[in-house]
Each structure stands twice: as structure tokens, then as C-alpha cells.
Design a protein around this motif. Structure first.
Motif, PDB file in Angstrom:
ATOM      1  N   VAL A   1       5.867  -0.855   5.245  1.00  0.00           N
ATOM      2  CA  VAL A   1       4.891   0.094   5.790  1.00  0.00           C
ATOM      3  C   VAL A   1       3.949   0.546   4.681  1.00  0.00           C
ATOM      4  O   VAL A   1       4.189   0.293   3.502  1.00  0.00           O
ATOM      5  CB  VAL A   1       5.574   1.326   6.435  1.00  0.00           C
ATOM      6  CG1 VAL A   1       6.385   0.922   7.647  1.00  0.00           C
ATOM      7  CG2 VAL A   1       6.437   2.061   5.427  1.00  0.00           C
ATOM      8  N   ASP A   2       2.861   1.202   5.097  1.00  0.00           N
ATOM      9  CA  ASP A   2       1.868   1.719   4.150  1.00  0.00           C
ATOM     10  C   ASP A   2       1.303   0.603   3.282  1.00  0.00           C
ATOM     11  O   ASP A   2       1.057   0.781   2.087  1.00  0.00           O
ATOM     12  CB  ASP A   2       2.490   2.823   3.283  1.00  0.00           C
ATOM     13  CG  ASP A   2       1.417   3.693   2.619  1.00  0.00           C
ATOM     14  OD1 ASP A   2       0.278   3.708   3.120  1.00  0.00           O
ATOM     15  OD2 ASP A   2       1.720   4.334   1.601  1.00  0.00           O
TER      16      ASP A   2
ATOM     17  N   SER B   1       1.647  -1.504   8.929  1.00  0.00           N
ATOM     18  CA  SER B   1       2.965  -2.096   8.710  1.00  0.00           C
ATOM     19  C   SER B   1       2.879  -3.601   8.818  1.00  0.00           C
ATOM     20  O   SER B   1       1.962  -4.155   9.451  1.00  0.00           O
ATOM     21  CB  SER B   1       3.979  -1.571   9.736  1.00  0.00           C
ATOM     22  OG  SER B   1       3.715  -2.128  11.009  1.00  0.00           O
TER      23      SER B   1
ATOM     24  N   ASP C   1       4.498   5.395  10.341  1.00  0.00           N
ATOM     25  CA  ASP C   1       3.823   5.512   9.048  1.00  0.00           C
ATOM     26  C   ASP C   1       2.603   6.420   9.147  1.00  0.00           C
ATOM     27  O   ASP C   1       2.272   7.147   8.199  1.00  0.00           O
ATOM     28  CB  ASP C   1       3.406   4.115   8.562  1.00  0.00           C
ATOM     29  CG  ASP C   1       2.688   4.152   7.228  1.00  0.00           C
ATOM     30  OD1 ASP C   1       3.224   4.742   6.272  1.00  0.00           O
ATOM     31  OD2 ASP C   1       1.581   3.594   7.139  1.00  0.00           O
TER      32      ASP C   1
ATOM     33  N   ILE D   1      11.703   2.259   7.699  1.00  0.00           N
ATOM     34  CA  ILE D   1      11.236   3.615   8.009  1.00  0.00           C
ATOM     35  C   ILE D   1      12.079   4.120   9.176  1.00  0.00           C
ATOM     36  O   ILE D   1      12.057   3.554  10.271  1.00  0.00           O
ATOM     37  CB  ILE D   1       9.716   3.644   8.321  1.00  0.00           C
ATOM     38  CG1 ILE D   1       9.252   5.061   8.613  1.00  0.00           C
ATOM     39  CG2 ILE D   1       9.338   2.669   9.439  1.00  0.00           C
ATOM     40  CD1 ILE D   1       7.721   5.211   8.634  1.00  0.00           C
TER      41      ILE D   1
END
Length: 739
Positions: free
Chosen positions: A334-335, A344, A453, A542
Motif C-alpha cells: 500500500v501507499d 495499493s 490506505d 494493512i
């Protein structure tokens, strides 16, 4: 002379009816029917050329259009004419196509068109539920080579009771929205969304819809008999050579079985199968290839398919070496993209999706403008499937029907987990970067992670899995997380999305007849195990939504204001709101609540100071001082007869502090007591009945000087003097008249 009309009526059992009529319209088509429910009327026509097309597949076109005139409306746009189909129309086309196409013979290659048009709309009828019925009924009146009649039905569930073809208002209260396509003896297609229901509940909904479909099929057959059944047309059937088929099967079956058992990658496997195929061709003489070379590829593919299916049924192994219930390796992140609001990557085997999330205001909602429905989507998903994801170079011709359908499935799987109080309009875009196995389900997983996210407070994370089924009538194997090759060789492929609590969406295409509900439920339960496994992998990356949006993402604050203040916030010609947006860097959107008629103000900005400034402006507009209360004020203007002050807690709210209310002592000049910028307290007395203006006083909160005697109010004789002077003028006018 008016033509003879044939008609059949279907009783839905709750006072509603569906009628099928033919003989009045479009008589030059090879089959034509009008299907009516309430005031909704669909015209379906079917035509198929008698000459085969020079292609090795069925060039079938299913077209569904909703005419704006059907709802008494004009199309948008400059030309005021229906143009390209909407996504809603495309989705209906796909629903009908997926049921019809398998029922035509594989060697039937004539250009065929099924055209369905909404000619009259009823607000209480959702016309797409009638499209499959109309298509099949029209084909039954034709001479097409078509296996059997089918129909489609929508099923909902309100307060625990199933409903066939619910209205839009009923559907809003339903926890199930499914479309089922079936013949009299077999379910063929299922698609829909649910509120986290169980596998057994889903099977019960399918059974309920199937019983209604059987009644609709009986009505089609009665109509065809009354109208007069046509002899099935003759066409050039595919050439068959049983001796050649056996020769090829014996030559390649074992080799294909061995390759399938190696558990290699897609590219390696394809290259090895190609080598076997080339060896096979080389074993034929030039004369043999000239005579029946056009049959070699087909028979080779058939033998290859049989070998792969037998490997799975006999040994429980698959093309890439996995067991039937095994999920491919998963990695995610993610991010990944620094400038997006959420992003993601989800990679499962050789399938990869990159998802982005964008947060906006209600102004960014996806507007739906169809004759049968007008509205907005505050959560929507777009799916892109570029050619490079399968290692191909193909022409780029805009968004395909497949992309629309796969994106819609992923959207339906996720949307139920977006909380009702989410203040944002949320858009997800899925870029499929690799594909070998369901990219739509990878989109669901990537979309879930991108939402978390982005700080969207999802109710629960959602995962998706594509499943397959292979059966020879006695043995069967359910395949979890199917490959692209397994999608083609199986007897059923279905995609299921859901949370830890239940199913949220599904899409099934069933290719075998008489699939038992026991096998269906077992397949759905195996899919649940796969979904939970994938959810666990997502949680490793996550586990819950970020507590807040990213620093560069817009923050959304909503405020509700009374209707009478909306105009003041907008200002003349939008001046106030435009200046406020410019000063604060925020986007401000004002909507009116259709029920309470209050103003709903959306404030979107990346700078908290800017958001606070907008909120302060709203607070100042809504500020109402209470009679008898004391407030801090600031002098903003000096006048001869007083000072204009504004409330410090509500900048912009001004009131006149009269010179007589500055101090207990007589004040000749305002500047003797206060000056520009001075801050002090005043007491609010409400509206002065004499002046009809708001009154505040500084002296009222100051101690009265010792021995102070308040002067009596000044007599106001000026008005009377003017009256007397007026009387004298009247007398003078009278004197002039006497002269």
C-alpha cells in the motif's frame, strides 16, 4: 387490415402480470415480441443471416437500448439524440448475451442480431429484468438453431421474503439483488450483490428465481405453438472426421497430460503445448494437410482439454502444480504512489492490479442519466484492461463491454462496505498490469487495500476469488483461484466477493446441465475458505483503515445550515462563496436536503486553517446573540452618532453602538470614548421597539457613577413644528386661491 395478435400472460402471483405479444410489430424480423409489465414495454427483434460469416465463431450481437421518449424525456447533448450506450445498457446486454450464446450450435457462424428496446417506461418496473425473457421469446418464434428456451428473473428479499422482479423502491429495502438466467432444467447465469449473506441463502434465492423462470418459459412455448412453430433452418454444419480425431487424440493425449502435470508457468506451458502441436502437424503429409489440415487445430485443442481435465479429476492436480483448493502466492503493498489519496498493489500468481483512490465532494459524483433511472453514485469503480497485461498488442478502441462488466462486479462487491456517513465521493481506478486468472477479483482486493490506505473507514475489508468446476457427471472437482486456461476448460466459472461475515457479490456462468444445488453450495463454501485466506494476506499488509486521510489528501467537513442562510453564504452572483474559496483554498459545495430543505455545506481542503476559516464564516452567518447576554466586540467603523462594532466570535456580524450607549456621562464625540480597533464588552438588548434595530450598550455593563442622575428624554418637537409649518403653507395656499 389489422394483423392477428398472439398473446400470453404470466402471473407473478402477487397481482402483477407480464404479457408477451407478437404479430403486430416488426413483422419482417425473423422473430419479434413485445413484453409488457405495468406500463413498461420492451420490443425485441431477432434476425440471423442465412449465409455464414467467414469467421470461426458466432458473430452474435445483443443490443439493449432505452429510448428517452419512453419516459417522456429528451436526450442530453447538442443533437438531442440517443448516442452510444450507457454503462447500464451495456451491463444488460452482457446479462442477456451470456445466457443466449452457449445455446447456439458451436458451428453456427451466421451474423445474428438480438435488438431489445425500451419503448415505454414505468417507474415501478425495472426493465432490464425483462430483457432475457424478451430475447428468448423472439428466438422461439424464429427458425434459428437454438437449443432451448430460457428466461431471466431478478430476485430480491425484503423482510425475509423473496420477490421476483422487485420495483426500485422494494430493491432499496432488499438485502439481495440478483439476476438469474436459466433454462427449464438448468441454471446458467447468476449475477448480483448481497448484504453479506450465507452460501445457503444465495442458493435459496437462485432456487426461488428458477421456479419463476420455468413459468416464463412455459408461456414462451405456448406463444410459439399458437403463432406456429417454424422448421429449424438448415446450415452448413462443421465437418467431422472421427478417424482423424482418434489419430490426433492417440498421438498427443499422453504428451499433453505429461506437460500439464509438470506444473510450469503460463509461458513455458504454452511453448511446450505449441511444440507438441507442431510435431503433430509435421507427422502429416502435405496431401493430408491439404485435405484436412483445417481440422487439426480443433482436434488437438480437444485432446489437450481432455488431458488437462482428466489430470484434475484423477489426481487432483492443476496446470501450475497446485491442488484444487490451493491459492497462488500473494504479495501486496500500500501507499505505493506518493501523490494519490490512496493506492495499493495486489499480486496473486501472474495476476496483478494497481488500484488508486480519489476523494472528492458530491460535485464529483458519477451522474447516471438513463430513461429508466436518474441518480448519482457517490462510490464508483473504473477497471482498465490494457493489452500489455496479457503480453499482447491489440488495437485500442475505448472501454470494452468486458471492462464495464468487470468493473461493475468489483464495484458491487465493495460498495456495501462503504459506510453511509462517509462524507466523500470515492472513485477507485484499477489498472490491470498482469492477467492470468481473475483480474476483477484482484481489483476487489486491491480496491479494499487502497480504500483503507486512503483512510476510508470501511465497515469490513472485502476479498474476491475466481472459482472453477470440472465434472464428468460422476466425478467433480472445484478449483480455487483459477488460471486463465482453467476458465476456458471448466464447466463452471464463478467469482465471489465477500467479507468475513458473508457474500457481497457474485458472477457465475454455468456450462453444464443440471448442476445440483449441493455441488453449488459446496463450491461456494470452498470459495469462502479461499476468500478468508486472501483476507488474511490483505491483513498482513494493512489490517484496518488508516485513522485519517493522508496529509496531502483533502479533508472533508460537512455542516448543516438553515435554508434561509444559504443565500447569504453564496452571496450575490456567488461572490461570497467564490471569494471564500479563493481565500481559503477550499472547495465548498452547497446542497439542499430534499426532506428538511436545510443546506448541507461540504468543505473540502488540504489545509486545516482554510477549513477552519470556512467554518468560522459559517458560524458568523449563523450567529444569533441572545437577549441579555454580554459579548466581546471590536470597533470597525467610526461614525458621528456612534461606532460600528462586530462580534469577535462571529466576524462579519455588525451592529451599531449608539453614542448614547457608550458611557453614562454625556458623550459629545465618539472618539472621546472608543477608537478604531478597540475591543470591549457590550450587552445585547435585542431589537429596540422604537428604532426597530438591534441595540447593544457598553454603559450597561459599566458601574453607574455615584450620584449620577439620568437626564429625562429629550422632547422631540421637530416633527410637530414641521406639521405646523405644513399647516401655514396650506393657509398660504388658501389665501392665494382667494386672490
Amino acid at each position: 387490415m389489422k394483423p392477428k395478435v398472439f398473446k400470453e400472460v404470466i402471473d407473478l402471483g402477487d397481482g402483477r402480470e407480464i404479457s408477451i405479444e407478437t404479430g403486430k410489430l416488426a413483422k419482417q424480423a425473423h422473430g419479434a415480441v413485445v413484453v409488457q409489465m405495468g406500463k413498461a414495454m420492451l420490443l425485441c427483434t431477432v434476425v440471423s443471416n442465412y449465409d455464414a460469416s467467414p469467421v470461426d465463431f458466432l458473430p452474435l450481437t445483443v443490443d439493449y437500448r432505452e429510448k428517452f421518449a419512453a419516459a417522456g424525456r429528451y436526450p442530453g447533448g447538442f443533437f438531442k439524440r440517443e448516442a452510444r450506450p450507457s454503462d447500464g445498457e451495456v451491463l444488460t446486454m452482457r446479462l442477456v448475451d451470456r445466457v443466449l450464446r452457449p445455446l447456439f450450435p458451436k458451428d453456427y457462424h451466421a451474423e445474428t442480431q438480438v435488438m431489445i428496446q425500451l419503448m415505454s417506461h414505468d417507474d415501478e418496473v425495472m426493465p432490464e429484468a425483462l430483457a432475457g425473457l424478451a430475447a428468448s421469446a423472439a428466438i422461439q418464434l424464429s427458425d434459428f438453431p437454438f437449443e432451448c428456451a430460457i428466461s431471466e428473473a431478478r430476485v430480491g428479499r425484503v423482510n425475509g421474503e423473496f420477490i421476483i422482479n422487485p420495483s426500485r423502491s422494494q430493491l432499496a429495502e432488499s438485502d439481495i439483488d440478483m439476476m438469474i438466467g436459466a433454462s427449464a432444467d438448468s441454471v446458467m447465469m447468476v449475477e448480483g450483490e448481497m448484504d453479506e449473506i450465507s452460501e445457503e441463502e444465495m442458493a435459496d434465492a437462485i432456487k426461488f428465481a428458477h421456479e419463476s423462470i420455468k413459468i416464463q418459459i412455459e408461456a414462451q412455448l405456448r406463444l410459439a405453438e399458437a403463432f406456429g412453430r417454424k422448421e429449424t433452418r438448415e446450415y452448413d454444419t462443421a465437418e467431422e472426421n472421427e478417424e482423424l480425431a482418434k489419430r490426433i487424440h492417440d498421438a498427443v493425449y499422453d504428451k499433453c497430460y505429461a506437460i500439464a502435470k509438470k506444473g510450469t508457468s503460463k509461458v513455458e506451458r504454452t511453448n511446450q503445448f505449441t511444440e507438441v502441436k507442431e510435431e503433430l502437424k509435421a507427422s502429416f503429409t502435405e496431401e493430408e494437410m491439404e485435405e484436412f489440415g483445417h481440422l487439426v487445430s480443433g482436434y488437438f485443442n480437444k485432446a489437450q482439454k481432455e488431458a488437462v481435465r482428466e489430470l484434475t479429476l484423477a489426481e487432483g492436480l492443476r496446470l501450475d502444480g497446485r491442488k484444487t483448493d490451493e491459492i497462488r502466492p500473494i504479495w501486496s503493498e500500500v501507499d505505493y504512489l506518493p501523490s494519490t489519496h490512496g493506492s495499493s498493489i495486489f499480486t496473486r500468481g501472474e495476476t496483478q492490479a494497481l488500484a488508486t483512490v480519489t476523494l472528492g465532494t458530491s460535485r464529483d459524483a458519477n451522474k447516471i442519466d438513463m430513461p429508466s433511472f436518474e441518480g448519482e453514485e457517490n462510490f464508483y469503480l473504473h477497471y482498465n484492461f490494457p493489452p500489455f497485461c496479457t503480453g499482447e498488442a491489440r488495437p485500442l478502441r475505448g472501454t470494452s463491454r468486458r471492462e464495464v462488466g468487470h468493473g461493475n462486479l468489483a464495484q458491487r462487491g465493495l460498495k456495501g462496505m462503504i459506510p453511509a456517513d462517509c462524507p466523500y465521493t470515492v472513485r477507485i481506478v484499477s489498472e490491470v498490469l498482469e492477467s492470468n486468472g481473475s483480474s476483477s477479483m484482484a481489483t476487489v482486493c486491491a480496491g479494499t487495500m487502497a480504500l483503507m490506505d486512503a483512510g476510508v473507514q470501511m465497515i469490513r475489508p472485502v476479498s474476491g476469488i475466481a472459482m472453477g468446476l470440472i465434472s464428468d457427471g460422476e466425478r467433480y472437482a472445484v478449483l480455487s483461484d483459477i488460471l486463465g486456461d482453467e476458465d476456458h476448460l471448466g464447466d463452471m466459472d464463478f467469482k465471489v466477493t465477500g467479507t468475513s461475515e458473508g457474500i457481497t457479490a457474485c458472477q457465475m456462468d454455468i456450462k453444464i446441465k443440471g448442476l445440483s444445488y449441493e455441488i453449488l453450495v459446496n463450491a461456494l463454501k470452498q470459495a469462502r475458505e479461499g476468500r478468508l485466506h486472501i483476507l488474511g494476506k490483505i491483513a498482513e499488509t494493512i489490517s484496518e483503515p488508516n485513522a485519517d486521510v493522508k496529509p496531502h489528501s483533502p479533508k472533508m467537513v460537512t455542516r448543516t445550515i438553515p435554508n434561509e442562510f444559504i443565500g447569504a453564504l453564496i452571496g450575490p452572483g456567488g461572490k461570497v462563496i467564490q471569494e471564500l474559496q479563493k481565500e481559503t483554498g477550499c472547495t465548498i459545495v452547497i446542497n439542499e436536503d430534499p426532506v428538511t430543505e436545510e443546506g448541507i455545506v461540504e468543505i473540502l481542503g488540504t489545509n486545516q486553517d482554510g477549513i477552519d476559516a470556512v467554518l468560522a464564516k459559517i458560524d458568523s452567518l449563523l450567529f444569533k446573540p441572545e437577549k441579555g447576554s454580554v459579548y466581546e466586540v471590536k470597533v470597525i467603523k467610526m461614525l458621528d452618532f456612534g461606532a460600528v462594532v462586530e462580534y469577535t466570535e462571529a466576524p462579519g456580524n455588525e451592529v451599531l453602538l449608539h453614542v448614547s450607549e457608550l458611557a453614562w456621562e454625556r458623550t459629545d464625540k465618539v472618539s472621546d470614548v472608543v477608537n478604531m480597533g478597540d475591543v470591549f464588552d457590550v450587552k445585547y438588548f435585542g431589537v429596540d421597539p422604537r428604532t426597530r434595530k438591534e441595540k447593544v450598550s457598553r454603559k450597561a455593563i459599566l458601574p453607574k457613577p455615584e450620584g449620577f442622575v439620568e437626564r429625562p428624554p429629550r422632547e422631540r418637537n421637530d416633527r410637530g413644528g414641521r406639521d405646523n409649518r405644513g399647516g401655514n403653507r396650506d393657509n398660504r395656499r388658501d389665501d392665494r386661491k382667494r386672490d
